[in-house]
Every structure is written in C-alpha cells, then in structure tokens.
Scaffold this motif. Structure first.
Motif, PDB file in Angstrom:
ATOM      1  N   UNK A  20       0.819  -1.212   0.000  1.00 16.07           N
ATOM      2  CA  UNK A  20       0.000   0.000   0.000  1.00 16.07           C
ATOM      3  C   UNK A  20       0.857   1.268   0.000  1.00 16.07           C
ATOM      4  N   UNK A  21       2.185   1.096  -0.154  1.00 16.85           N
ATOM      5  CA  UNK A  21       3.066   2.241  -0.308  1.00 16.85           C
ATOM      6  C   UNK A  21       3.758   2.729   0.954  1.00 16.85           C
ATOM      7  N   UNK A  22       3.638   1.992   2.041  1.00 16.72           N
ATOM      8  CA  UNK A  22       4.257   2.408   3.295  1.00 16.72           C
ATOM      9  C   UNK A  22       5.592   1.696   3.522  1.00 16.72           C
ATOM     10  N   UNK A  23       6.451   2.326   4.314  1.00 16.30           N
ATOM     11  CA  UNK A  23       7.713   1.709   4.735  1.00 16.30           C
ATOM     12  C   UNK A  23       7.435   0.833   5.955  1.00 16.30           C
ATOM     13  N   UNK A  24       8.215  -0.231   6.120  1.00 17.36           N
ATOM     14  CA  UNK A  24       8.125  -1.046   7.335  1.00 17.36           C
ATOM     15  C   UNK A  24       9.508  -1.527   7.735  1.00 17.36           C
ATOM     16  N   UNK A  25       9.716  -1.624   9.034  1.00 21.09           N
ATOM     17  CA  UNK A  25      10.946  -2.177   9.594  1.00 21.09           C
ATOM     18  C   UNK A  25      10.597  -2.979  10.841  1.00 21.09           C
ATOM     19  N   UNK A  26      11.332  -4.043  11.076  1.00 19.98           N
ATOM     20  CA  UNK A  26      11.275  -4.705  12.375  1.00 19.98           C
ATOM     21  C   UNK A  26      12.100  -3.855  13.323  1.00 19.98           C
ATOM     22  N   UNK A  45       6.772  -3.887  14.628  1.00 22.72           N
ATOM     23  CA  UNK A  45       6.985  -3.256  13.329  1.00 22.72           C
ATOM     24  C   UNK A  45       6.827  -1.754  13.505  1.00 22.72           C
ATOM     25  N   UNK A  46       7.687  -0.981  12.863  1.00 24.75           N
ATOM     26  CA  UNK A  46       7.514   0.468  12.818  1.00 24.75           C
ATOM     27  C   UNK A  46       7.292   0.867  11.364  1.00 24.75           C
ATOM     28  N   UNK A  79      -0.574 -11.508  17.473  1.00 23.16           N
ATOM     29  CA  UNK A  79      -0.635 -10.062  17.633  1.00 23.16           C
ATOM     30  C   UNK A  79       0.689  -9.433  17.208  1.00 23.16           C
ATOM     31  N   UNK A  80       0.614  -8.564  16.224  1.00 25.07           N
ATOM     32  CA  UNK A  80       1.786  -7.864  15.717  1.00 25.07           C
ATOM     33  C   UNK A  80       1.628  -6.392  16.094  1.00 25.07           C
ATOM     34  N   UNK A  81       2.574  -5.860  16.878  1.00 22.21           N
ATOM     35  CA  UNK A  81       2.513  -4.464  17.282  1.00 22.21           C
ATOM     36  C   UNK A  81       3.066  -3.591  16.156  1.00 22.21           C
ATOM     37  N   UNK A  82       2.250  -2.662  15.686  1.00 24.16           N
ATOM     38  CA  UNK A  82       2.639  -1.759  14.609  1.00 24.16           C
ATOM     39  C   UNK A  82       2.630  -0.336  15.167  1.00 24.16           C
ATOM     40  N   UNK A  83       3.789   0.300  15.147  1.00 22.58           N
ATOM     41  CA  UNK A  83       3.921   1.650  15.696  1.00 22.58           C
ATOM     42  C   UNK A  83       4.297   2.628  14.588  1.00 22.58           C
ATOM     43  N   UNK A  84       3.601   3.752  14.572  1.00 18.71           N
ATOM     44  CA  UNK A  84       3.901   4.814  13.624  1.00 18.71           C
ATOM     45  C   UNK A  84       5.196   5.511  14.042  1.00 18.71           C
ATOM     46  N   UNK A 108      13.956   9.842  12.310  1.00 11.63           N
ATOM     47  CA  UNK A 108      13.376  10.527  13.473  1.00 11.63           C
ATOM     48  C   UNK A 108      12.967   9.529  14.547  1.00 11.63           C
ATOM     49  N   UNK A 109      12.406   8.407  14.120  1.00 10.68           N
ATOM     50  CA  UNK A 109      11.953   7.393  15.075  1.00 10.68           C
ATOM     51  C   UNK A 109      13.139   6.779  15.823  1.00 10.68           C
ATOM     52  N   UNK A 110      14.218   6.519  15.127  1.00  3.13           N
ATOM     53  CA  UNK A 110      15.400   5.913  15.747  1.00  3.13           C
ATOM     54  C   UNK A 110      16.059   6.875  16.729  1.00  3.13           C
ATOM     55  N   UNK A 111      16.111   8.146  16.378  1.00  2.00           N
ATOM     56  CA  UNK A 111      16.771   9.143  17.228  1.00  2.00           C
ATOM     57  C   UNK A 111      16.133   9.206  18.615  1.00  2.00           C
ATOM     58  N   UNK A 112      14.850   8.984  18.719  1.00  2.00           N
ATOM     59  CA  UNK A 112      14.176   9.081  20.017  1.00  2.00           C
ATOM     60  C   UNK A 112      14.382   7.850  20.893  1.00  2.00           C
ATOM     61  N   UNK A 113      14.848   6.770  20.317  1.00  2.00           N
ATOM     62  CA  UNK A 113      15.033   5.523  21.061  1.00  2.00           C
ATOM     63  C   UNK A 113      16.340   5.547  21.840  1.00  2.00           C
TER      64      UNK A 113
END
Length: 126
Positions: A20-26, A45-46, A79-84, A108-113
């Motif tokens: 559907x055009x979105x990026x995904x990463x474990x 998944x993010x 159950x697969x946790x999907x976080x924006x 941006x998501x990685x920097x906050x972790x």
C-alpha cells in the motif's frame, strides 16, 4: 504430499503495508533476538503509516497506545505491534515524553530511542 508454504504473520503485515506504499521495519526486541540467534517472542513493526491507516488496512486491530501511535494487528491469530514513526518532545519526568508527534522518517523514530538494540531497525526486505 504437497504442503502449502505460509508466510509468517509479521511478514504478511509488513508486506501488506508495503504493498500500500508504506515503509516497514522490524524494531526493538525483535531485532535483538534475531542478532542473538533467538526466536523472537513477538514481532514489533515500525512504519510511516498513521494509526488510522493501519486500522483501515487490516480487519482485526486493537488500539493499545493511541497517544503513541501503536496499533496491534491480529494476523493469523498472532498479535503484531505496529507503531507509527514518531518524535518525542521533552521528558520533564525523565520517563515519558510530554508530547509525541508522528514523524515521516525512520531516522526521526530511531533518534528518540535509547542507545541500545532498541535503536536498530531491520529492513526485512533486504
């Protein structure tokens, strides 16, 4: 005897989002366990898909952390946790961000972790 190959539920979720055009990463403990040669207990998944977009794409979802952009997708009974992707504001209590905003980039998501395995993303397609 012919056996039908079945994709793992987390792969199905990731592929559907990508189709559907979105990026995904474990992310997080999933990556840690893989690096250590362990079978992950769960799969996180993010993505750049917003929670409402995730919910619209899957028939069985549970909003568990709407404030933080987390949706559980139930796929094949798992159950697969999907976080924006998100960026955190200040941490006045030292533990939780005062504000959270969605982000469009994995960076941006990685920097906050924190600076552990939680900061690693795995592009499963590569």
């Amino acid at each position: 005897m012919t056996e039908k190959f079945q994709l793992a539920p987390h792969i199905k979720v990731m592929r559907h989002l990508e189709d559907k055009g979105f990026e995904t990463y474990l992310v997080g403990g999933t990556v840690r366990d893989q690096v250590l040669g362990r079978t992950p207990k769960d799969y996180d998944v993010t993505t750049n898909a917003l929670p409402e977009q995730v919910q619209a794409l899957f028939s069985k979802t549970v909003t568990v952390g709407a404030k933080f952009g987390v949706v559980i997708v139930v796929q094949d009974g798992e159950q697969i946790e999907v976080a924006t992707y998100r960026a955190d504001g200040a941490y006045t209590d030292g533990r939780r961000p005062d504000t959270v905003s969605y982000s469009k980039t994995a960076k941006d998501d990685v920097v906050r972790r924190d600076f552990t395995m939680n900061g690693l993303l795995w592009d499963f397609g590569s």
